[in-house]
Design a protein around this motif. Structure first.
Motif, mmCIF file in Angstrom:
data_model
loop_
_atom_site.group_PDB
_atom_site.id
_atom_site.type_symbol
_atom_site.label_atom_id
_atom_site.label_comp_id
_atom_site.label_asym_id
_atom_site.label_seq_id
_atom_site.Cartn_x
_atom_site.Cartn_y
_atom_site.Cartn_z
ATOM 1 N N ASP A 260 0.833 -1.212 0.000
ATOM 2 C CA ASP A 260 0.000 0.000 0.000
ATOM 3 C C ASP A 260 0.862 1.254 0.000
ATOM 4 O OD1 ASP A 260 -2.301 -1.365 0.002
ATOM 5 O OD2 ASP A 260 -2.815 -1.024 2.109
ATOM 6 N N ALA A 261 2.003 1.193 0.688
ATOM 7 C CA ALA A 261 2.868 2.377 0.804
ATOM 8 C C ALA A 261 3.667 2.621 -0.475
ATOM 9 C CB ALA A 261 3.813 2.212 1.991
ATOM 10 N N GLY A 262 3.586 1.687 -1.424
ATOM 11 C CA GLY A 262 4.244 1.940 -2.711
ATOM 12 C C GLY A 262 5.339 0.955 -3.074
ATOM 13 N N ALA A 263 5.575 -0.075 -2.234
ATOM 14 C CA ALA A 263 6.568 -1.085 -2.613
ATOM 15 C C ALA A 263 6.067 -1.815 -3.860
ATOM 16 C CB ALA A 263 6.779 -2.070 -1.466
ATOM 17 N N SER A 264 6.984 -2.098 -4.797
ATOM 18 C CA SER A 264 6.539 -2.848 -5.978
ATOM 19 C C SER A 264 6.500 -4.333 -5.668
ATOM 20 C CB SER A 264 7.446 -2.564 -7.174
ATOM 21 O OG SER A 264 8.782 -2.833 -6.842
ATOM 22 N N ASP A 265 7.191 -4.768 -4.615
ATOM 23 C CA ASP A 265 7.079 -6.143 -4.128
ATOM 24 C C ASP A 265 7.550 -6.158 -2.677
ATOM 25 O OD1 ASP A 265 6.523 -8.800 -4.063
ATOM 26 O OD2 ASP A 265 7.982 -9.399 -5.595
ATOM 27 N N ALA A 266 7.054 -7.112 -1.929
ATOM 28 C CA ALA A 266 7.479 -7.264 -0.532
ATOM 29 C C ALA A 266 7.342 -8.726 -0.182
ATOM 30 C CB ALA A 266 6.608 -6.410 0.389
ATOM 31 N N TRP A 267 8.337 -9.274 0.560
ATOM 32 C CA TRP A 267 8.301 -10.705 0.857
ATOM 33 C C TRP A 267 9.090 -11.006 2.119
ATOM 34 C CZ3 TRP A 267 11.205 -8.316 -2.842
ATOM 35 C CH2 TRP A 267 12.585 -8.542 -2.840
ATOM 36 N N LEU A 268 8.891 -12.236 2.606
ATOM 37 C CA LEU A 268 9.561 -12.706 3.822
ATOM 38 C C LEU A 268 10.417 -13.909 3.493
ATOM 39 C CD1 LEU A 268 6.902 -12.906 6.680
ATOM 40 C CD2 LEU A 268 8.771 -11.267 6.450
ATOM 41 N N THR A 269 11.571 -14.004 4.105
ATOM 42 C CA THR A 269 12.415 -15.184 3.970
ATOM 43 C C THR A 269 12.701 -15.720 5.373
ATOM 44 O OG1 THR A 269 13.478 -14.092 2.107
ATOM 45 C CG2 THR A 269 14.559 -16.076 2.960
ATOM 46 N N PRO A 270 12.381 -17.003 5.639
ATOM 47 C CA PRO A 270 12.723 -17.545 6.966
ATOM 48 C C PRO A 270 14.240 -17.653 7.120
ATOM 49 C CG PRO A 270 11.343 -19.068 5.703
ATOM 50 C CD PRO A 270 11.767 -17.988 4.770
ATOM 51 N N ILE A 271 14.751 -17.264 8.260
ATOM 52 C CA ILE A 271 16.201 -17.336 8.504
ATOM 53 C C ILE A 271 16.434 -17.847 9.920
ATOM 54 C CG2 ILE A 271 16.877 -15.472 6.918
ATOM 55 C CD1 ILE A 271 16.983 -13.618 9.407
ATOM 56 N N LEU A 272 17.683 -18.241 10.179
ATOM 57 C CA LEU A 272 18.090 -18.570 11.539
ATOM 58 C C LEU A 272 19.056 -17.476 11.963
ATOM 59 C CD1 LEU A 272 17.415 -20.857 13.467
ATOM 60 C CD2 LEU A 272 19.535 -21.985 12.776
ATOM 61 N N MET A 273 18.668 -16.697 12.962
ATOM 62 C CA MET A 273 19.456 -15.518 13.320
ATOM 63 C C MET A 273 20.458 -15.837 14.411
ATOM 64 S SD MET A 273 17.084 -12.117 13.357
ATOM 65 C CE MET A 273 18.056 -11.188 14.527
ATOM 66 N N LYS A 274 21.152 -14.795 14.855
ATOM 67 C CA LYS A 274 22.084 -14.947 15.977
ATOM 68 C C LYS A 274 21.350 -15.586 17.168
ATOM 69 C CE LYS A 274 21.346 -10.214 17.545
ATOM 70 N NZ LYS A 274 20.720 -9.359 16.611
ATOM 71 N N LYS A 275 22.117 -16.261 18.000
ATOM 72 C CA LYS A 275 21.586 -16.975 19.176
ATOM 73 C C LYS A 275 20.646 -18.111 18.761
ATOM 74 C CE LYS A 275 21.880 -12.778 21.954
ATOM 75 N NZ LYS A 275 21.135 -11.745 22.644
ATOM 76 N N GLY A 276 20.743 -18.546 17.486
ATOM 77 C CA GLY A 276 19.933 -19.674 17.024
ATOM 78 C C GLY A 276 18.450 -19.372 16.940
ATOM 79 N N ARG A 277 18.081 -18.102 16.825
ATOM 80 C CA ARG A 277 16.653 -17.758 16.837
ATOM 81 C C ARG A 277 16.032 -17.869 15.450
ATOM 82 N NH1 ARG A 277 17.049 -12.145 20.104
ATOM 83 N NH2 ARG A 277 17.631 -13.020 22.113
ATOM 84 N N PRO A 278 14.916 -18.602 15.300
ATOM 85 C CA PRO A 278 14.185 -18.568 14.025
ATOM 86 C C PRO A 278 13.644 -17.151 13.833
ATOM 87 C CG PRO A 278 13.370 -20.302 15.478
ATOM 88 C CD PRO A 278 14.272 -19.445 16.298
ATOM 89 N N ALA A 279 13.796 -16.612 12.639
ATOM 90 C CA ALA A 279 13.381 -15.227 12.398
ATOM 91 C C ALA A 279 13.036 -15.087 10.927
ATOM 92 C CB ALA A 279 14.508 -14.271 12.785
ATOM 93 N N HIS A 280 12.753 -13.851 10.507
ATOM 94 C CA HIS A 280 12.445 -13.592 9.098
ATOM 95 C C HIS A 280 13.230 -12.390 8.605
ATOM 96 C CE1 HIS A 280 8.770 -15.897 10.116
ATOM 97 N NE2 HIS A 280 8.904 -16.310 8.876
ATOM 98 N N THR A 281 13.656 -12.444 7.336
ATOM 99 C CA THR A 281 14.117 -11.236 6.661
ATOM 100 C C THR A 281 12.926 -10.664 5.909
ATOM 101 O OG1 THR A 281 16.341 -12.086 6.362
ATOM 102 C CG2 THR A 281 15.688 -10.277 4.924
ATOM 103 N N LEU A 282 12.619 -9.404 6.208
ATOM 104 C CA LEU A 282 11.571 -8.705 5.464
ATOM 105 C C LEU A 282 12.264 -7.940 4.343
ATOM 106 C CD1 LEU A 282 8.678 -7.554 5.072
ATOM 107 C CD2 LEU A 282 9.299 -5.744 6.688
ATOM 108 N N SER A 283 11.832 -8.135 3.101
ATOM 109 C CA SER A 283 12.441 -7.456 1.952
ATOM 110 C C SER A 283 11.364 -6.679 1.220
ATOM 111 C CB SER A 283 13.054 -8.467 0.976
ATOM 112 O OG SER A 283 13.939 -9.335 1.646
ATOM 113 N N ALA A 284 11.744 -5.497 0.749
ATOM 114 C CA ALA A 284 10.792 -4.703 -0.052
ATOM 115 C C ALA A 284 11.547 -4.061 -1.198
ATOM 116 C CB ALA A 284 10.127 -3.632 0.803
#
Ligand SMILES: O=C([S-])c1cc(C(=O)S)c[n+]([C@@H]2O[C@H](COP(=O)(O)O)[C@@H](O)[C@H]2O)c1
Ligand code: NI
Length: 378
Positions: A260-284
């Motif tokens: 809605d704010a004007g991104a032509s695409d936006a998506w999530l990628t599951p990742i394993l972050m520091k301290k072994g935490r499951p997390a997501h990369t948000l990309s726009a």
């Protein structure tokens, strides 16, 4: 709107900046008249076309006899005004800091010589003549090793340069010599409105200002790019952040908000972050002119407290919308052209889903039929 980019990847000094200004088209009398107005004894600029490391460059010699080589800041201050005064104030503050005294007590050695005063006044007059609205300075190469000065042998960067470049991107190189002088550092840091690589600009003239020495291995010259500011609208950016503490049920709303704010695409990628935490990369993906709104949406809708950005080169195929009919229902098809040939034909999924609902048929059936009809365009 005039923009200037200073390429200080071979360092900076007063005479390099003077040479670059003349090389970029500033008339010599603009610099000379400003200098004549302040120097207590005659100082003459002489221009010479030279080569530095194989590059054609403009060398400006500052000539005159200096009867009082070492001057106190209190003696120089009354001569100056405007930007030149601010440059020397920065020099005086830096000298005071490194010598543990006050600006009023500062006694300049080389930087108090008439040629240094002429450098500062001439360079400020040259920049004023160009009337730039932005002056972007590249990371400054300071050299390395040691240098002989009136203070004796000093490490490079010399203390005054190190002080003046606090908070400014700088690095050792490109040679084992002093490549950035106190006068150069004071000028750059007073004139800069931003630091970084060449901004988007239509370059009209380039001045290459020669340093005094012509060492082996690198062109001892500063480059000045002068041109018109161009907008960065249309430059695609990739905005990203890693998030490990957002309720996962919120992500669909986040993606919708970014679109809605004007991104032509936006998506999530599951990742394993520091301290072994499951997390997501948000990309726009977003055009630069829409980036402020998308940035704001990311900060408002997620728990991130920072994000990273990079400019991208995109290759987008020409698109064309056509229509096919499935059981009397219109389904839009997007055709993509490469070198004038249709290489892709995709039915719009929302139309397929709507047609399937209207027709009471499975979505997969309608999609297969629409895809078969679309393929006739290939
Ligand atoms: O003149 C002074 S007080 C002075 C201080 C320092 C310090 O770093 S402290 C360094 N130098 C050296 O003088 C020459 C000439 O500098 P310009 O800016 O006039 O080109 C240079 O080698 C400096 O390192 C002078
Ligand atoms: Ni000093």
């Amino acid at each position: 709107m005039t923009a200037i980019w200073v390429d200080a990847s071979a360092g900076a000094s007063g005479d390099m900046l003077l040479g670059a200004l003349v090389g970029a088209g500033v008339p010599l009398p603009v610099l000379q008249d400003a200098i004549d107005a302040v120097t207590p004894e005659p100082v003459t600029l002489r221009v010479e076309e030279v080569r530095r490391g194989g590059l054609a460059a403009t060398r400006v010699h500052v000539e005159g006899t200096d009867s009082a080589h070492h001057r106190a800041w209190r003696d120089i201050r009354p001569l100056l005004a405007g930007t030149a005064l601010r440059v020397f104030e920065r020099l005086a503050d830096a000298e005071a800091a490194v010598h543990g005294t006050t600006p009023d007590e500062v006694h300049f050695h080389e930087v108090g010589a008439l040629d240094a005063i002429a450098d500062v006044v001439g360079v400020c007059a040259g920049f004023a003549h160009l009337g730039a609205t932005t002056v972007t300075v590249s990371p400054v190469a300071v050299g390395s090793g040691t240098v002989q000065t009136a203070h004796g042998t000093l490490p490079v960067p010399p203390p005054a340069v190190a002080e003046l470049l606090r908070g400014v991107p700088s690095y050792a190189g490109p040679a084992a010599m002093e490549t950035c002088t106190p006068t150069g550092a004071a000028l750059l840091t007073t004139l800069a409105t931003a630091y970084g690589p060449q901004p988007a600009m239509a370059v009209a003239s380039i001045g290459v200002g020669a340093g005094g020495r012509d060492p082996e291995g690198h062109a001892n010259a500063l480059r000045l790019f002068v041109g018109g500011e161009t907008t960065s609208a249309g430059v695609p950016l990739l905005l990203e952040c890693n998030v490990d503490d957002l309720d996962p049920r919120v992500w669909p709303a986040v993606i919708a908000a970014l679109l809605d704010a004007g991104a032509s695409d936006a998506w999530l990628t599951p990742i394993l972050m520091k301290k072994g935490r499951p997390a997501h990369t948000l990309s726009a993906l977003v055009d630069a002119d829409r980036a402020p709104a998308v940035r704001a949406a990311i900060f408002r809708q997620t728990s991130t407290i920072g994000l990273r950005e990079q400019p991208l080169t995109k290759h987008a195929l020409d698109r064309e919308m056509v229509e096919v009919q499935v059981d009397g229902r219109a389904v839009a098809v997007k055709l993509a052209h490469h070198d004038g040939v249709v290489v892709n034909a995709q039915p719009e999924y929302d139309d397929v889903a709507r047609a399937a609902a209207d027709l009471g048929r499975p979505v997969a059936d309608v999609l297969a039929e629409a895809t078969a009809l679309a393929r006739k365009f290939l």
